[in-house]
Design an enzyme around this catalytic site. Structure first.
Site, PDB file in Angstrom:
ATOM      1  N   LYS A   1     -18.456   9.190  23.195  1.00  0.00           N
ATOM      2  CA  LYS A   1     -17.327   8.422  22.556  1.00  0.00           C
ATOM      3  C   LYS A   1     -17.646   7.685  21.567  1.00  0.00           C
ATOM      4  O   LYS A   1     -16.711   7.546  20.611  1.00  0.00           O
ATOM      5  CB  LYS A   1     -17.027   7.625  23.968  1.00  0.00           C
ATOM      6  CG  LYS A   1     -15.827   6.647  23.639  1.00  0.00           C
ATOM      7  CD  LYS A   1     -14.245   7.454  23.599  1.00  0.00           C
ATOM      8  CE  LYS A   1     -13.430   6.566  23.138  1.00  0.00           C
ATOM      9  NZ  LYS A   1     -12.838   5.826  24.306  1.00  0.00           N
TER      10      LYS A   1
ATOM     11  N   LYS B   1     -13.430  -3.505  19.462  1.00  0.00           N
ATOM     12  CA  LYS B   1     -14.239  -3.523  20.586  1.00  0.00           C
ATOM     13  C   LYS B   1     -15.121  -2.253  20.626  1.00  0.00           C
ATOM     14  O   LYS B   1     -16.502  -2.383  20.535  1.00  0.00           O
ATOM     15  CB  LYS B   1     -13.538  -3.860  21.990  1.00  0.00           C
ATOM     16  CG  LYS B   1     -14.391  -3.887  23.055  1.00  0.00           C
ATOM     17  CD  LYS B   1     -14.981  -2.501  23.972  1.00  0.00           C
ATOM     18  CE  LYS B   1     -13.531  -1.919  24.782  1.00  0.00           C
ATOM     19  NZ  LYS B   1     -13.928  -0.788  25.666  1.00  0.00           N
TER      20      LYS B   1
ATOM     21  N   THR C   1     -14.724   2.632  28.177  1.00  0.00           N
ATOM     22  CA  THR C   1     -15.398   2.585  26.964  1.00  0.00           C
ATOM     23  C   THR C   1     -16.245   1.330  26.929  1.00  0.00           C
ATOM     24  O   THR C   1     -15.904   0.432  26.599  1.00  0.00           O
ATOM     25  CB  THR C   1     -14.867   2.949  25.728  1.00  0.00           C
ATOM     26  OG1 THR C   1     -13.813   4.019  25.715  1.00  0.00           O
ATOM     27  CG2 THR C   1     -15.635   2.889  24.512  1.00  0.00           C
TER      28      THR C   1
END
Length: 300
Positions: free
Chosen positions: A185, A253, A110
């Protein structure tokens, strides 16, 4: 005991593949590729972890991404962030330097849409393909081989990778051009942030009201409030258990990537920004490695 769940794999021609990054996601993902009959070479920063993987699944491990990628039809990767991704792809020891013309690099990290586009362009100049392919489903999805994968890149590369990637996924979908997988995502993480905060408030409210929250969750889980988070995290939140799943540090994150992208595209994300700060509170409580459902700890 095996680190991956037993499952039946679709019959696909055996391919020579590499897998870079054997963390909580990459280790079982690479394992499913090996169990599906593919020839797998791995690389991990900790060579001891790579040796453990080979002892369990066979194949080989190499000391650099470049050597792991040599001769591979497809190179899969799952590392920590943009900088980690650049480190394993670019430079003299990077995977791109070892890949043959026509080979495909598939990134399950990711990361930002920007780095996906950057590496897509770099790969293209070398006669390689690059697909950004972040995953959803967490550690359990990786172990069970049931990840949902959202991809960005060229359709020919996607089509070549798809049957191989079904070794560890239940859905593998092309969302658009390079970067589209990472953007999808981000949408996923925005949804999860709001859902977990809502579930946290609901459970904390019900507990203050003196309700049997396990019974409440059973009832409302059959109605419009049902969600994956409710089904899989509701009762563990009631039990104050957070030692599993997707860590708070990782979610922060990811939400940082979301908020950076929103600054660029002008999207307004007031709830997401607020929940990101709530996760910072959990980190301040020492919950860096707690599951994301630990948002409820702020309310108790």
């Amino acid at each position: 005991m095996t680190s991956i769940a037993e499952r039946t794999y679709e019959s696909t021609p055996a391919r020579k593949v590499a897998f870079i990054g054997l963390g909580v996601m990459g280790y079982p993902m690479a394992g499913h590729l090996a169990r599906a009959g593919h020839s797998v070479t791995v690389y991990n920063r900790s060579s001891a972890k790579a040796a453990t993987w080979v002892a369990e699944f066979g194949g080989a491990h190499k000391p650099t991404p470049r050597e792991a990628a040599q001769g591979a039809d497809i190179v899969f990767a799952c590392v920590g962030n943009d900088d980690d991704l650049r480190a394993i792809t670019l430079g003299a020891d990077g995977a791109f330097a070892g890949m043959s013309s026509g080979a495909i690099f598939v990134d399950h990290t990711t990361a930002s849409a920007d780095v996906a586009r950057e590496l897509y362009r770099a790969a293209k100049t070398l006669g390689l393909s690059f697909v950004d392919a972040p995953v959803s489903g967490g550690q359990a999805g990786a172990v069970n081989g049931q990840l949902t994968v959202m991809c960005g890149g060229d359709s020919a590369a996607f089509d070549a990778v798809k049957p191989v990637a079904f070794a560890f996924s239940r859905a593998f979908t092309l969302m658009g051009e390079s970067g589209a997988g990472q953007l999808t995502k981000m949408v996923n993480q925005i949804c999860i942030a709001g859902l977990v905060q809502g579930l946290s408030e609901a459970i904390a409210f019900g507990q203050k009201a003196g309700l049997d929250m396990n019974q409440v969750l059973d009832v409302i889980g059959k109605g419009a409030a049902q969600s994956w988070q409710l089904d899989n995290r509701g009762k563990t939140m009631v039990a104050d258990k957070f030692d599993f799943g997707f860590a708070v540090d990782w979610m922060r994150k990811d939400l940082g990537l979301v908020l950076d992208e929103a600054k660029r595209n002008g999207a307004r994300l007031p709830v997401t920004a607020l929940v990101d700060q709530f996760y910072a509170d959990v980190q301040a409580m020492g919950g860096n490695r707690f599951d994301t459902s630990s948002l409820i700890k702020r309310l108790k």
